[in-house]
Structures are given as C-alpha cells and as structure tokens.
Scaffold this active site. Structure first.
Site, mmCIF file in Angstrom:
data_model
loop_
_atom_site.group_PDB
_atom_site.id
_atom_site.type_symbol
_atom_site.label_atom_id
_atom_site.label_comp_id
_atom_site.label_asym_id
_atom_site.label_seq_id
_atom_site.Cartn_x
_atom_site.Cartn_y
_atom_site.Cartn_z
ATOM 1 N NE ARG A 197 -41.279 5.577 -11.307
ATOM 2 C CZ ARG A 197 -42.294 5.015 -10.948
ATOM 3 N NH1 ARG A 197 -42.979 5.366 -10.005
ATOM 4 N NH2 ARG A 197 -43.610 5.099 -12.569
ATOM 5 C CB THR A 202 -15.825 17.406 -0.090
ATOM 6 O OG1 THR A 202 -15.613 18.538 -0.772
ATOM 7 C CG2 THR A 202 -14.888 16.644 -0.121
ATOM 8 C CG ASP A 240 -15.524 25.991 0.711
ATOM 9 O OD1 ASP A 240 -14.448 26.802 1.267
ATOM 10 O OD2 ASP A 240 -15.757 25.156 1.117
ATOM 11 N N GLY A 241 -18.748 29.162 -1.492
ATOM 12 C CA GLY A 241 -19.375 30.213 -2.475
ATOM 13 C C GLY A 241 -18.548 31.045 -3.013
ATOM 14 C CB ALA A 256 -21.140 14.104 -4.768
ATOM 15 C CG LEU A 257 -19.422 14.309 1.529
ATOM 16 C CD1 LEU A 257 -18.546 11.980 2.296
ATOM 17 C CD2 LEU A 257 -18.688 14.889 2.635
ATOM 18 C CG ASP A 275 -22.037 20.061 -7.271
ATOM 19 O OD1 ASP A 275 -22.735 20.786 -7.754
ATOM 20 O OD2 ASP A 275 -22.217 19.635 -6.229
#
Length: 285
Positions: free
Chosen positions: A166, A179, A60-61, A182-183, A139
C-alpha cells in the site's frame, strides 16, 4: 542523409538554434525533417525512418520525446541542453554545430541505453478488458489518483510474488531512469551499463519495503488489489498511458525492450560528470 530535429517549441532560444541548425544542414547538403509541434498538431505522427541522426534541442523531457519517436529503431540521438538539468544531453547551445558535426562524422561516444516494453491491462465498466503497449526510456509508474487515496497492489517478478503493498505507487525504471522518478522515490543511482530494471515503491505504508534490482530477463508484474478499488494512473516516461473513458488500470507487465536507445555524448565518463554536477555539486557548475 537526413536529420530529424526535435525542438522544444516553447523555448525561443531552442527554436532559434533549431533554425540555425537547419540552415547549416542545408548548406552541407543534408536533408532535414522536423518533429511536429504537439500543441498545434496533437495527433500528428512523427517518424525517424530513413534518418541518420536525431537532434533534440531542449531539456531531458524533449530528449525523451525524441526517444519515443525513435522507439526501438536504433537511430542515434544527440541532445543539446536548453533545459534545467540537461542530464541526458551531450552539450550546450554554444557547442551545437560542432556537436552535430562530430555526431554525423561518427566521432562521439556511443551510449546504449536499455528500454522498457510495457503492457497495461484496463477493465471497462461492463467487465470487458483491453491492453495497451507502451515504450519507455526512463520508467513506468503506477501512481495514486487525484482523490489522494493510497493504492494497494501486488508486485511479482518472473512469476514470484514479492509482496502486497500500500502506498502512493510504484516505479519500474531503466538505469537511465534511475536518476529521475525512481531516485526521487528513494532508489539508487545506477550506471547506464546496467541492463536490468530498478523497482522502487513510492511512499510505501511500511518500513519494510525497499528498492530492488532485477536481471535483464526478468518480468515485473503489478496487479491492482480488487479489495481496494482506489483511483490510480499508469504512466510511461511521465506520459499517461492512454485509456478509454470510464476504464481503470488493473495490471501492468514491464520487461526490457527489444531494442536499445543510442545516445551520443562526449565520453564514457559523461554519466559520472553529470552525476557529480547535478547530484553532488551545483547545477550549472
């Protein structure tokens, strides 16, 4: 017709397949271009101009790198998985030529993925400031620095102040990025058809802060608190937003990008197949 090959240069199996793909494309009378090896040519600029297709060979990278090359240009990307999860990719190495053939023939499913347009403001030691613009498919992330101190920041959406937080940071993701980071920070898995943003605090120092979703037209603003000048970093798709030496990030504005990334896969159910395989089943099943 021209195809851009974006391989993971660190994987010999991906490189072997990339060379095989180049030979097949040559036999088909299709021009081939290669993305640069960033370890050997870190400052080289890649472009998908005049390309009908971009083929990513890696994880995926590697596909995210292909997306950065394409940007908002709308050139279709098909990913062949040589990585660990392959969540964004369309097929494995055994289906390389058949998948590329179908992609060139227009026989794969088109998945339009919302992107992010990111504007980061940095402050120099002399008090001056400058901005950097970044693209992201997954993201934007604010993260605490190497000293380990919590960061303090205000979050606003379309001019409405949400809270001063904070914690370890904050993630603003697309549905595609839901996915990823954030996941891991506690956000939801979101269907690719969702075109708003997913906002997730990272380890907030309160039990009240929760993830929330925005509309496609919203603008998320993150402003660092001057009262707590802790070390902090800005990232777009996991890559540091370039800043001048000695300057610090003070503000970030994140909005939906002006164009989508086009990912090719086998069917409209590919996303849910991947969710089931990676998050509810067994990786590689």
């Amino acid at each position: 017709m021209k195809v851009l090959i974006v391989p993971n240069y660190a994987r010999e199996d991906a490189m072997e397949s990339a060379r095989r793909l180049e030979s097949w494309l040559d036999d088909e009378g299709i021009d081939v271009a290669w993305a640069h090896d960033k370890k050997r040519f870190p400052d080289a600029e890649d472009s998908a101009d005049d390309c009908a297709l971009v083929v990513s060979l890696g994880g995926d990278g590697t596909l995210l790198r292909a997306a950065r090359i394409v940007g908002y240009a709308g050139v279709p990307i098909v990913g062949i998985s040589y990585g660990h999860l392959g969540f964004l990719t369309a097929a494995g190495p055994e289906d390389l030529l058949a998948t590329v053939r179908d992609a060139l023939a227009g026989e794969l499913h088109v998945s339009r993925r919302a992107t992010l347009d990111i504007e980061c403001e940095f402050e120099r030691e002399d008090g001056g400031s400058y901005t950097r613009h970044s693209f992201a498919l997954n993201d934007f992330a604010l993260s605490r620095g190497g000293a380990g101190d919590m960061v303090e920041f205000d979050v606003s959406v379309s001019g409405k102040h949400i809270d001063r937080l904070r914690g370890d940071g904050f993630v603003v993701s697309t549905a595609t990025g839901s996915t990823g980071y954030a996941l891991a920070a506690g956000g939801p898995i979101v269907t690719p058809e969702f075109t708003g943003m997913v906002c997730v605090p990272i380890a907030p120092h309160t039990i009240m802060a929760r993830a929330f979703l925005t509309s496609p037209s919203d603008v998320v603003e993150i402003e660092m608190s001057p009262e707590r000048p802790a070390m902090r970093h800005f990232f777009a798709d996991g890559q540091p937003v370039h800043r001048e030496k000695g300057s610090v990030g003070v503000r970030a504005c994140v909005r939906r990008g002006p164009g989508d990334v086009i990912l090719l896969d086998r069917s409209s159910q590919s996303f849910y197949d991947s969710v089931s395989r990676v998050f509810y089943g067994q990786v590689g099943k």
